[in-house]
Write an enzyme that holds these catalytic residues in place. Structure first.
Site, mmCIF file in Angstrom:
data_model
loop_
_atom_site.group_PDB
_atom_site.id
_atom_site.type_symbol
_atom_site.label_atom_id
_atom_site.label_comp_id
_atom_site.label_asym_id
_atom_site.label_seq_id
_atom_site.Cartn_x
_atom_site.Cartn_y
_atom_site.Cartn_z
ATOM 1 N N GLU A 367 0.806 -1.217 0.000
ATOM 2 C CA GLU A 367 0.000 0.000 0.000
ATOM 3 C C GLU A 367 0.842 1.270 0.000
ATOM 4 O OE1 GLU A 367 -3.139 0.550 -0.265
ATOM 5 O OE2 GLU A 367 -4.145 -1.357 0.091
ATOM 6 N N SER A 368 1.858 1.318 0.834
ATOM 7 C CA SER A 368 2.575 2.583 1.045
ATOM 8 C C SER A 368 4.086 2.449 1.015
ATOM 9 C CB SER A 368 2.183 3.168 2.406
ATOM 10 O OG SER A 368 2.662 2.327 3.455
#
Length: 512
Positions: A367-368
């Protein structure tokens, strides 16, 4: 006397002219470098203004053309890239321009026709684009001519995926088989190729041949999505359990950096990571991409200074291009892509919500890339990229953006949401993970696969390309974090000596 004076004046003027020309040349070089830097930052307009009407060098024109195309100004970017190819057909930048112009799944044939004839004939990128425009006709000829080109690897997969979705298994086999004399593809691509090649053989009744291919995949690939798929076909894989508890991993031992720069190695050994990064960066020539080994060094240094966003991206891209790392390089490339970040907060959240610690690591990485301050264009925030409404529902109170960027809170709420999704799908790992990306409503609308269809095909039929890739990558991350580090070579030295690997002799470097 006057003659000697005149000669002296002329010599003096000549020297002044040479110095002025040298200064103007240096100023022009600096202007070109600054323009390229601005273009790399995505500011194509400022890059062009910086040149003040001066002619663009090929590398500068490439950078600006790419920048404009990436910013949604495809027509202007395409015009610059085509112009570059026509003006400098033999320059390396023109080969990169041809690749960029060939990248769309449905490239513009008029743009391809505008490229110089020799460049068209000798570009694997253009050849791959022509095959796509012809709906796969001529694929095998192109693959045989350029078996080691990354654009051909992508073409091979795109066409093979289309064939496997139609269950044309003979076609899949023909596309995925490679001459035994060729080197394997880079690790992740080779694992994917071997799994689907094995399945195509099994579907055609060649069970023993399929088993041999899958055994080869398991023996050569680290724990991941496709090695698990191969074990599952051989009925040797444990089920994927998203709630299985595991111990908090211990910190990893120090390992040498093995840069070609001795000063960087010394600073790394002393624990001066910021200084090592500055020393490494100061020695790089922006016109030449670093060797594969130095790309690994860059990724590790970026992680060490806290730049996990760029560092993990660099390492993943390297893993898709590096054909033959030695055991030390392979070990560090794999290990570096599994950083142990925010581990205490993740362990606490995993125990509180009865989800696997490795699942939280896998989601955060995808995700990040473990960057707490990231906000997506859709508005998702923080390490686990939570939408504010979802986070507020999990927290039972409204939350500010700054609150959602706090790692511990974000991880805790992300674990709570995963707990909810796992319950919703009765532990189904694929639908639970896909729902984290696409939402449970979208996943519920997807048709059930036929009872006799291979489960791997269900993932390939996910209608959202982003979610399809996301689901496979999260499971790949999960299994990578769950598997012990493979003993690919002798333990790394931990003292004064640096482990020195072959600095990538024979590897070619792609243009930037």
């Amino acid at each position: 006397h006057l003659s000697r004076l005149g000669r002296g004046i002329l010599l003096a003027l000549g020297g002044l002219a040479r110095r002025l020309a040298h200064r103007l040349h240096r100023a022009s070089l600096h202007r070109q470098q600054l323009a390229r830097g601005l273009a790399l930052l995505g500011d194509g307009d400022s890059a062009q203004q910086c040149l003040q009407g001066a002619a663009m060098e090929p590398d500068t024109q490439l950078a600006i053309g790419r920048s404009l195309s990436s910013a949604g100004r495809e027509e202007e970017g395409t015009e610059l890239l085509v112009s570059l190819a026509r003006q400098h057909p033999d320059h390396p930048a023109s080969a990169v321009a041809a690749r960029l112009l060939s990248e769309p799944l449905r490239p513009d044939p008029a743009v391809l026709d505008a490229l110089p004839d020799d460049l068209q004939r000798n570009s694997a990128s253009v050849a791959a684009a022509r095959v796509r425009l012809a709906d796969g006709t001529g694929a095998l000829e192109v693959m045989n001519r350029w078996p080691d080109d990354p654009d051909i690897w992508q073409l091979q997969w795109d066409l093979a995926r289309n064939a496997l979705l139609k269950q044309r298994w003979g076609r899949v086999q023909a596309l995925l088989e490679r001459d035994p004399g060729l080197r394997p593809l880079p690790g992740p691509l080779e694992a994917r190729r071997l799994f689907w090649l094995g399945l195509s053989l099994e579907k055609q009744g060649e069970v023993k041949a399929a088993e041999r291919v899958w055994r080869r995949l398991i023996a050569t690939a680290p724990p991941g999505y496709y090695s698990w798929r191969a074990k599952d076909r051989l009925k040797e894989a444990p089920p994927l359990n998203l709630r299985q508890q595991s111990e908090t991993p211990a910190s990893r031992p120090w390992t040498a950096l093995n840069s070609a720069n001795p000063l960087v190695n010394t600073l790394w050994r002393l624990g001066l990571t910021e200084q090592a990064w500055d020393a490494w960066r100061s020695q790089q020539d922006p016109r030449k991409p670093p060797s594969r080994q130095e790309q690994l060094v860059e990724g590790r240094l970026r992680l060490a200074i806290g730049d996990s966003w760029t560092g993990l991206d660099r390492l993943w891209r390297l893993s898709l291009r590096w054909r033959s790392p030695d055991c030390i390089q392979k070990r560090e490339l794999l290990r570096s892509q599994k950083p142990l970040l925010f581990i205490d907060a993740m362990a606490a959240a995993a125990n509180s919500h009865q989800v696997r610690l490795e699942l939280l690591q896998a989601i955060s990485k995808q995700e990040s890339r473990f960057a707490p301050g990231v906000t997506s264009p859709a508005g998702a925030i923080g390490l686990m990229q939570l939408m504010p409404a979802t986070a507020a529902e999990m927290a039972a109170e409204p939350l500010t953006e700054e609150m959602l960027k706090e790692p511990e809170r974000n991880i805790r709420l992300g674990a709570a949401y995963l707990d909810q999704l796992i319950d919703l799908w009765n532990g189904d790992p694929f639908r639970s993970i896909a729902s984290y990306n696409a939402g449970p409503g979208a996943v519920a609308s997807w048709p059930e696969p036929p009872a006799d269809e291979d489960p791997a095909l269900w993932v390939e039929r996910i209608p959202y390309p982003e979610t399809r890739y996301y689901t496979k990558k999260v499971i790949d991350n999960l299994l990578g974090y769950s598997g012990a580090d493979q003993n690919l070579c002798e333990p790394a030295g931990s003292g004064i000596r640096q482990e020195m690997a072959d600095p990538d002799a024979g590897e070619h470097h792609e243009g930037q």
